[in-house]
Structure formats: structure tokens, C-alpha cells
Design an enzyme around this catalytic site. Structure first.
Site, mmCIF file in Angstrom:
data_model
loop_
_atom_site.group_PDB
_atom_site.id
_atom_site.type_symbol
_atom_site.label_atom_id
_atom_site.label_comp_id
_atom_site.label_asym_id
_atom_site.label_seq_id
_atom_site.Cartn_x
_atom_site.Cartn_y
_atom_site.Cartn_z
ATOM 1 N N TYR A 137 0.671 -1.114 -0.156
ATOM 2 C CA TYR A 137 -0.050 0.099 0.157
ATOM 3 C C TYR A 137 0.748 1.265 0.098
ATOM 4 O O TYR A 137 0.456 2.273 -0.344
ATOM 5 C CB TYR A 137 -0.970 0.006 1.142
ATOM 6 C CG TYR A 137 -2.241 -0.783 1.106
ATOM 7 C CD1 TYR A 137 -2.233 -2.262 0.971
ATOM 8 C CD2 TYR A 137 -3.399 -0.105 0.804
ATOM 9 C CE1 TYR A 137 -3.245 -2.978 0.500
ATOM 10 C CE2 TYR A 137 -4.737 -1.157 0.977
ATOM 11 C CZ TYR A 137 -4.687 -2.172 0.649
ATOM 12 O OH TYR A 137 -5.749 -3.087 0.650
ATOM 13 N N LYS A 192 5.756 -14.342 2.990
ATOM 14 C CA LYS A 192 6.096 -15.263 1.819
ATOM 15 C C LYS A 192 7.714 -15.088 1.978
ATOM 16 O O LYS A 192 8.595 -14.891 0.723
ATOM 17 C CB LYS A 192 5.683 -14.561 0.348
ATOM 18 C CG LYS A 192 4.362 -15.324 0.287
ATOM 19 C CD LYS A 192 4.342 -16.927 -0.039
ATOM 20 C CE LYS A 192 4.568 -17.438 -1.515
ATOM 21 N NZ LYS A 192 4.305 -18.931 -1.551
ATOM 22 N N ASP A 224 0.007 -18.296 1.357
ATOM 23 C CA ASP A 224 -0.760 -19.273 0.569
ATOM 24 C C ASP A 224 -1.377 -20.161 1.417
ATOM 25 O O ASP A 224 -2.480 -20.674 1.726
ATOM 26 C CB ASP A 224 -0.191 -19.827 -0.654
ATOM 27 C CG ASP A 224 1.343 -20.442 -0.349
ATOM 28 O OD1 ASP A 224 1.743 -20.100 0.775
ATOM 29 O OD2 ASP A 224 1.911 -20.797 -1.274
ATOM 30 N N ASP A 248 -4.961 -7.373 4.410
ATOM 31 C CA ASP A 248 -6.291 -7.308 3.607
ATOM 32 C C ASP A 248 -6.800 -8.420 3.157
ATOM 33 O O ASP A 248 -8.195 -8.607 3.420
ATOM 34 C CB ASP A 248 -5.999 -6.283 2.679
ATOM 35 C CG ASP A 248 -7.218 -5.824 1.794
ATOM 36 O OD1 ASP A 248 -7.318 -5.752 0.466
ATOM 37 O OD2 ASP A 248 -8.210 -5.453 2.623
ATOM 38 N N ASP A 252 -10.259 -10.864 5.366
ATOM 39 C CA ASP A 252 -11.605 -10.985 4.627
ATOM 40 C C ASP A 252 -11.931 -12.599 4.672
ATOM 41 O O ASP A 252 -12.980 -12.965 5.023
ATOM 42 C CB ASP A 252 -11.546 -10.574 3.217
ATOM 43 C CG ASP A 252 -12.003 -8.995 2.983
ATOM 44 O OD1 ASP A 252 -12.027 -8.332 4.002
ATOM 45 O OD2 ASP A 252 -12.553 -8.713 1.977
HETATM 46 C C1 IPM Z 1 -10.008 -2.741 4.184
HETATM 47 C C2 IPM Z 1 -10.513 -2.320 2.825
HETATM 48 C C3 IPM Z 1 -9.668 -1.017 2.519
HETATM 49 C C4 IPM Z 1 -8.224 -1.590 2.013
HETATM 50 C C5 IPM Z 1 -10.190 -0.271 1.163
HETATM 51 C C6 IPM Z 1 -11.632 0.105 1.310
HETATM 52 C C7 IPM Z 1 -9.322 0.891 1.164
HETATM 53 O O1 IPM Z 1 -10.443 -3.453 1.755
HETATM 54 O O2 IPM Z 1 -10.203 -2.061 5.090
HETATM 55 O O3 IPM Z 1 -9.975 -3.972 4.251
HETATM 56 O O4 IPM Z 1 -8.071 -2.095 0.874
HETATM 57 O O5 IPM Z 1 -7.539 -1.950 3.208
HETATM 58 MN MN MN Z 2 -10.221 -5.154 2.627
#
Ligand code: IPM
Ligand code: MN
Length: 360
Positions: A137, A192, A224, A248, A252
Site C-alpha cells: 500500500y 512469503k 498461501d 487485507d 476477509d
Molecule cells: C479494508 C478495505 C480497504 C483496504 C479499502 C476500502 C481501502 O478493503 O479496509 O480492508 O484495501 O484496506
Molecule cells: Mn479489505
């Protein structure tokens, strides 16, 4: 009694609904201890004014005790380089306020069905600590696109960046009761290191920091491989620390194993500031229909109370944090008011009212 100034940024899509729902719950839990001040920001604000994070909003964020955010981003509102405008609200706040630890609990609550067969509440309870100010990032807005023929982004790993996020993770593990599987305090480095020097460096600095925490087990997993482990042995994990992009992605996945992003809280913490928001997006397709679940943002509000309570040695706020978490868990466990994302029909306002009733 100390009061706390909270800057709220509703944002886009479902952001206003879930942010205002959380304000209602926090008011119910803390009364006049919290003073909320709403400020503008996000993609729709950018479309009207050209500013995704207005300077007065940023100043308020910098000067207040904490920041509560709904969600930001709208499809189609992008920069010339194709990246989304709304995300810049988060990213500018992360980088300018130096919010280096993105804390994402992964916890299976009673009443929530995990897609992982046979795992029960209490068996999945870990925290992903995502490094939040560098990694891939760091190239946000700085990548190369050469004549539309070649594009690159750079993965940045600094000693300071890894030291502070690793130390945060080990100290967090000390505050917890260990992994559900064996009660061992454990921090897993997700990287990694086998392939890239930047991740080998990340792991080496992680290990240097970990050597100072003899009471906390050090563990390593390739990015992975950990996606399989998170599905096959989620009870093994206590705290996972990862570079920004990997964090990130796996956060999820972790959310998906315990009900989805509608229940995924986040606390983005720096030395001096904290931003609290659900880890979900702005869900424009259901915006304004009272369909969104406020649970992720409300749980993020509880994280905010716990963070403020810890920083200010405020027992009442720490107690309020526990009461909000317990109120959410009670509503989910009762199974009478279930949000749409968890298979129910409860509206945003109905979820909010049910959680407020638990607090009353
Ligand atoms: C998160 C989201 C953010 C990221 C986006 C909305 C900038 O996916 O907070 O996980 O990519 O970090
Ligand atoms: Mn995210």
C-alpha cells in the site's frame, strides 16, 4: 467525569446507516460521556466538492479522541489512474495519522453459522493484526504506468514498520488467553519469506521482536498456506501479524469463516489516534433501504470504547465496551433479530433497537 470527543464520518452507501446506528448504541451505553461531531468525507463528497477528505474533517480527526467511520467508496467515482476515490478517505487517514496496526478480530459467536462444518463458538477466536501504513500500500498513488504498456507498484518493508506492528501483536497476545486449541499465547507471522527478500526481512524483524517475548510462542506461515490453515485448523490461531496487502486478503477470509464482513469489526490504531469502522465496504446496492447490518460497526464501536478505556484508565468505558459486546452477542445468540447478511430479515433499525434494549 472525562468526556470524549468522537469524530464521525458517515461516508457513502450504507455508511450513514451503520455509523448512525452505532452512535445510537454508544449513546445508550455511555450516555453523555461521548460527544459526537459528524464530519463530511468520501466519494460522494468528492463528487460534489473535489475533496474526499476535507481539511476541516482531517483536523477534527486529528484533534478528537477517536474516529468512527461508516464506509466509503462508490463504483464509478475513480481517479484518472483507475483507482477508487472513496478508498482514499481510509488511506489518507491511515497514512497521515500513522495508524500502523489494523486490528481485525475473527470470532465465531453463538447464533452465527460458520461455513466451516463442525466448528463451534469459542473454537474460532483470533485476531489479525495487519500492518497498515506500508507494504504494497506504500505504492498507493505512486505506482508506475508507462505508456499503458507497463505498470509497477513497490512493496515497502521498513524495520520500524515491522518492529512496531510485531511488538503490538506480541503485546496483544499477552492480553489474551491463548489459542482455543491449546491455550498457548501465539503470534503467527504471515509472509512469503521463502520467495521474496522483503518478506524474509519482515520475518527476520518479527523474530527479533518475538525473541523479547519468551512467554509468547512464535509461529510462521506462508500466505498461501495460511489460507488453508485458517479453514482446516482455525482454533490453532491466537494472533496473526501480516504485511498490509496480505493482511487485507486474509482478514476477509477470516471474516468469511465467522459469518462474513457484516460482522467484521476493525480498529486502526496508531500511537496517538484510532479509527474504528466495520471492515466491509459501502454496499451501494443496499444503501438507504434499511437492509444493512450495523453489527460490524457496532462491534468496532466496542473496540473504540475498549481502546479509549485502556488509554485513559477509564473503568466505566471498559465496562461499557464489554456491555456492548455482550449485547451484540445476546441478540445474535437469541436468534430472534437476525440481520439479512446472516440469513435473517431484521432491518438496520431493528438490529440497533434490539442491541439497545439489551443495554437498557
Ligand atoms: C479494508 C478495505 C480497504 C483496504 C479499502 C476500502 C481501502 O478493503 O479496509 O480492508 O484495501 O484496506
Ligand atoms: Mn479489505
Amino acid at each position: 467525569m472525562q468526556t470524549y470527543d468522537i469524530t464521525t464520518i458517515d461516508g457513502d452507501g450504507i455508511g450513514p446507516e451503520v455509523c448512525q446506528a452505532t452512535v445510537a448504541v454508544l449513546r445508550e451505553a455511555c450516555g453523555s460521556r461521548l460527544r459526537f461531531q459528524a464530519h463530511a468525507g468520501g466519494a460522494s463528497h468528492y463528487a460534489r466538492t473535489g475533496a474526499v477528505l476535507p481539511e476541516d474533517t482531517y483536523a477534527a480527526c486529528r484533534q478528537s479522541h477517536a474516529i468512527l467511520h461508516g464506509a466509503a467508496g462508490l463504483p464509478g467515482i475513480t481517479y484518472a489512474d483507475g483507482t477508487e476515490v472513496g478508498n482514499d478517505l481510509h488511506l489518507q487517514l491511515r497514512f497521515r495519522l500513522d495508524l500502523f496496526a489494523n486490528v481485525r478480530p475473527v470470532k465465531l459467536y453463538r447464533g452465527v453459522q460458520s461455513p466451516l462444518r463442525d466448528w463451534q463458538p469459542g473454537q474460532i477466536d483470533y485476531v489479525i493484526v495487519r500492518e497498515n501504513t506500508e507494504g504494497l500500500y506504500a505504492s498507493r498513488g505512486a505506482g508506475v504506468n508507462l505508456r499503458g504498456e507497463l505498470a509497477t507498484d513497490t512493496l515497502v518493508v521498513t524495520r520500524k514498520g515491522v518492529e512496531r506492528v510485531a511488538r503490538f501483536a506480541f503485546e496483544l497476545a499477552r492480553q489474551r488467553n491463548g489459542a482455543p486449541r491449546d491455550g498457548r499465547r501465539r503470534v503467527t507471522c504471515c509472509d512469503k519469506a521463502n520467495i521474496l527478500r522483503s518478506y524474509a526481512f519482515f520475518r527476520a524483524v518479527f523474530d527479533e521482536v518475538g525473541a523479547g517475548f519468551a512467554d509468547v510462542e512464535r509461529d510462521h506461515a506462508y500466505a498461501d498456506a495460511i489460507t488453508v490453515h485458517m479453514l482446516k485448523k482455525p482454533d490453532f490461531y491466537d494472533v496473526i501479524v501480516a504485511e498490509n496487502m496480505f493482511g487485507d486478503i486474509i482478514s476477509d477470509l477470516g471474516a468469511g469463516t465467522v459469518g462474513g464482513l457484516g460482522i467484521a469489526a476493525s480498529a486502526e490504531l496508531g500511537e496517538h489516534h484510532g479509527l474504528f469502522q466495520g471492515a466491509h465496504g459501502s454496499a451501494p446496492d443496499i444503501a438507504g433501504q434499511n437492509l444493512a447490518s450495523p453489527v460490524a460497526t457496532i462491534l468496532s464501536g466496542a473496540l473504540m470504547l475498549r481502546w479509549l478505556g485502556g488509554r485513559h484508565a477509564d473503568a466505566e468505558l471498559l465496562s461499557a465496551a464489554t456491555r456492548v459486546e455482550q449485547a451484540v452477542q445476546a441478540v445474535l445468540a437469541a436468534g430472534e433479530t437476525v440481520p439479512h447478511d446472516l440469513g435473517g430479515t431484521a432491518t438496520c433499525t431493528a438490529m440497533t433497537a434490539a442491541i439497545c434494549r439489551q443495554l437498557g
